[in-house]
Write a protein that holds these residues in place. Structure first.
Motif, short mmCIF file in Angstrom:
data_model
loop_
_atom_site.label_atom_id
_atom_site.label_comp_id
_atom_site.label_asym_id
_atom_site.label_seq_id
_atom_site.Cartn_x
_atom_site.Cartn_y
_atom_site.Cartn_z
N ILE A 175 0.17 -122.30 -60.32
CA ILE A 175 -0.93 -123.14 -60.80
C ILE A 175 -0.34 -124.45 -61.33
O ILE A 175 0.61 -124.44 -62.11
N ILE A 193 -1.60 -127.38 -65.69
CA ILE A 193 -2.15 -126.62 -66.83
C ILE A 193 -2.10 -127.46 -68.11
O ILE A 193 -3.06 -127.53 -68.86
N THR A 204 -10.20 -126.49 -64.87
CA THR A 204 -9.61 -125.75 -63.77
C THR A 204 -8.37 -126.48 -63.29
O THR A 204 -8.16 -127.65 -63.60
N VAL A 208 -8.55 -122.43 -66.14
CA VAL A 208 -7.40 -122.39 -67.04
C VAL A 208 -7.82 -122.64 -68.50
O VAL A 208 -6.97 -122.71 -69.37
N ASN A 216 -9.69 -124.12 -56.95
CA ASN A 216 -9.65 -124.32 -58.40
C ASN A 216 -9.63 -122.98 -59.13
O ASN A 216 -10.38 -122.06 -58.80
N ILE A 217 -8.76 -122.89 -60.14
CA ILE A 217 -8.60 -121.67 -60.92
C ILE A 217 -8.90 -122.01 -62.38
O ILE A 217 -8.35 -122.98 -62.91
N ARG A 219 -3.60 -124.27 -57.29
CA ARG A 219 -2.24 -123.82 -56.99
C ARG A 219 -1.57 -124.86 -56.09
O ARG A 219 -2.22 -125.55 -55.31
N GLY A 225 -0.28 -117.67 -64.35
CA GLY A 225 0.06 -118.96 -64.93
C GLY A 225 0.49 -118.89 -66.38
O GLY A 225 0.85 -119.90 -66.98
#
Length: 396
Positions: free
Chosen positions: A222, A225, A213, A208, A205-206, A216, A283
Motif C-alpha cells: 500500500i 499511507i 484510501t 487506510v 483503493n484500500i 497498492r 500495511g
C-alpha cells in the motif's frame, strides 16, 4: 494552430470570464473564431451526450479556486494520470501562455471544449506547474526557484531532467488524459517544446483511515499511507503561505522510476516486508498496531533486534527521523517504458523531499530495487479564478 503572435490580452480574459461568471457559468476564454481549437463552446461543439454521461460518470471537480485541482481533490485520486513536461520556446511569454492554458483547463473540465471530441469530462483535472528557470525570472528568491540536486541510482537522459512546465492530467476515464493533453498543447500553438511524458495508473483503493484510501503499488504494498491528510497538516506541510505571488501553491517533485520486479518478487514475503517495514497484506508497521499507527522505531524483539530493520523504508523515510515535514504523494504505477513508479510528491519546502531522499540514499533497502529515469521539480501555481488568470500572480 494559433500563430505565436496572436494571443488574447488579459483584458479580454477578464471581460470574457467575468461575463460568464455573471451568467453563473464555468469560467472560459474567448479566442479568435477562426481557431478550431478554441477553448470556448462553439456552435458546433457538442455537449457530452446525456446517455453517455450516465449515473456512473464521476462528479466534476472545480478547476478554479484557492488551490489547483488534482492535489487534494478529488479524494480518492483518479485512476489514470498523464504527466507532460515541456519547455517554453525562446519567444514565448509565460504570462499570456499560462492564462490561455487556464482558460483551456476550465473549458475542458466543464465539457465545453470541442477538442474533447464528445467525451464527458467527468472528474478530469489538470494541474499546472512551472520549473525553476521560469520561477527565477519572476523572482530569484521565490519558492520553487531551486533545481533538484542529483542523487544516486539515477540514469536520467538530458531531456528527462528539469523542464519549464508540468501538466499533470488525471481522470477516471483512461481516454481523457491523452485527449486533454493534445488540446492543451494545441492551445500552446508552438510555444511549448515537449521533453517527455508518462502515462500511469493507480491500483484499487484500500481504506487506510477515516475517509482516506491509498492504492497498492507494483511491488504489492500500500502506497501513500503517511502524509498531511488533514486540513491542519496541509496548511503546515503542503500549501505555500507566501510570498503573495505563490500563496496557495505548492512545490511538486516528479520522478519516474524503473522497478526491478523480478528480483523483488524472488524475495520471501518476510524479506519483502523487511524492505518496507510494513506488512504486505494489511500495511501495518512491523512494530505493530493499525495501518495508521506511527511506526515504533525503537521497538525490539526479546533478543534485541529492531522490529523495523535499520534499513527499512519506513525508518529511513520517517519524517521525524529526517527532521523534515510531510509529503503528500500522488504516486502511480507504470508499465512502459518499464514497469515502475511515477512518484509525485507535494510539499511547501523542497527541503522536505531532498532531506528525505538524502537520508534514504544513505541506506534504504527499497532504493536497491529502483532506478530513476526522469526527474524534476515544479512550483505548482496558485489556484486561478475568473478575475485572476492562471499564473498572473507570478507573470502579470
Amino acid at each position: 494552430m494559433r500563430p505565436p503572435d496572436h494571443q488574447p490580452s488579459r483584458r479580454r480574459f477578464l471581460d470574457a470570464t467575468g461575463a460568464m461568471v455573471a451568467l453563473g457559468l464555468t469560467a472560459g476564454c474567448t479566442s479568435d473564431a477562426g481557431h478550431s481549437g478554441s477553448g470556448r463552446a462553439s456552435d458546433d461543439a457538442e455537449p457530452p451526450d446525456a446517455q453517455t454521461a450516465s449515473a456512473t460518470t464521476p462528479a466534476p471537480v472545480p478547476a478554479t479556486g484557492t488551490h489547483q485541482a488534482g492535489i487534494t481533490l478529488p479524494q480518492p485520486a483518479q485512476g489514470n494520470l498523464l504527466a507532460v513536461v515541456a519547455d517554453l520556446t525562446a519567444a514565448a511569454d509565460p504570462g499570456p501562455l499560462l492564462a490561455e492554458l487556464g482558460c483551456a483547463v476550465a473549458a475542458l473540465t466543464a465539457g465545453t471544449d470541442a477538442r474533447l471530441l464528445g467525451l464527458p469530462p467527468g472528474d478530469l483535472t489538470v494541474t499546472v506547474g512551472v520549473g525553476p528557470r521560469l520561477v527565477r525570472t519572476a523572482g530569484a528568491a521565490l519558492p520553487g526557484g531551486t533545481d533538484l540536486p542529483r542523487f544516486s541510482r539515477e540514469r536520467v537522459a538530458a531531456g528527462a531532467r528539469g523542464g519549464d512546465l508540468l501538466l499533470q492530467i488525471c481522470a477516471s476515464d483512461a481516454l481523457l488524459p491523452a485527449v486533454a493533453a493534445t488540446a492543451l498543447l494545441d492551445q500552446a500553438g508552438g510555444r511549448l517544446s515537449e521533453r517527455w511524458r508518462q502515462s500511469a495508473h493507480r491500483g484499487a483503493n484500500i481504506p487506510v483511515g477515516t475517509s482516506l484510501t491509498a492504492p497498492r503499488n507494483l511491488l504489492g504494498f500500500i502506497d501513500g499511507i503517511v502524509g498531511p491528510h488533514t486540513a491542519e497538516a496541509q496548511q503546515r506541510n503542503l500549501w505555500l503561505a507566501g510570498p503573495s505571488q505563490v500563496a496557495g501553491g505548492t512545490i511538486a517533485v516528479v520522478r519516474r522510476m524503473a522497478l526491478d520486479l523480478p528480483r523483488f518478487a524472488a524475495l520471501s514475503v518476510a524479506e519483502q516486508e523487511a524492505v518496507f517495514g510494513r506488512r504486505r497484506t494489511s500495511g501495518a508497521p512491523l512494530s505493530g498496531g493499525a495501518i495508521t499507527a506511527d511506526p515504533s522505531l525503537g521497538a525490539k524483539t526479546p533478543d534485541g533486534r529492531y522490529l523495523i530493520p535499520a534499513d527499512a523504508h519506513v525508518r529511513r523515510a520517517n519524517a521525524n527521523a529526517v527532521g523534515a515535514g510531510l509529503m503528500l504523494r500522488r504516486s502511480y504505477s507504470t508499465d512502459a517504458p518499464a514497469a515502475g513508479l511515477l512518484f509525485i510528491s507535494f510539499q511547501n519546502e523542497l527541503r522536505t523531499f531532498t532531506s528525505t531522499l538524502a537520508r534514504m540514499d544513505d541506506s534504504d533497502a527499497l532504493l536497491a530495487f529502483t532506478t530513476t529515469t526522469a526527474t524534476g521539480t515544479f512550483l505548482i501555481l496558485p489556484g486561478f479564478t475568473p478575475h485572476r488568470p492562471l499564473g498572473s500572480t507570478l507573470f502579470p
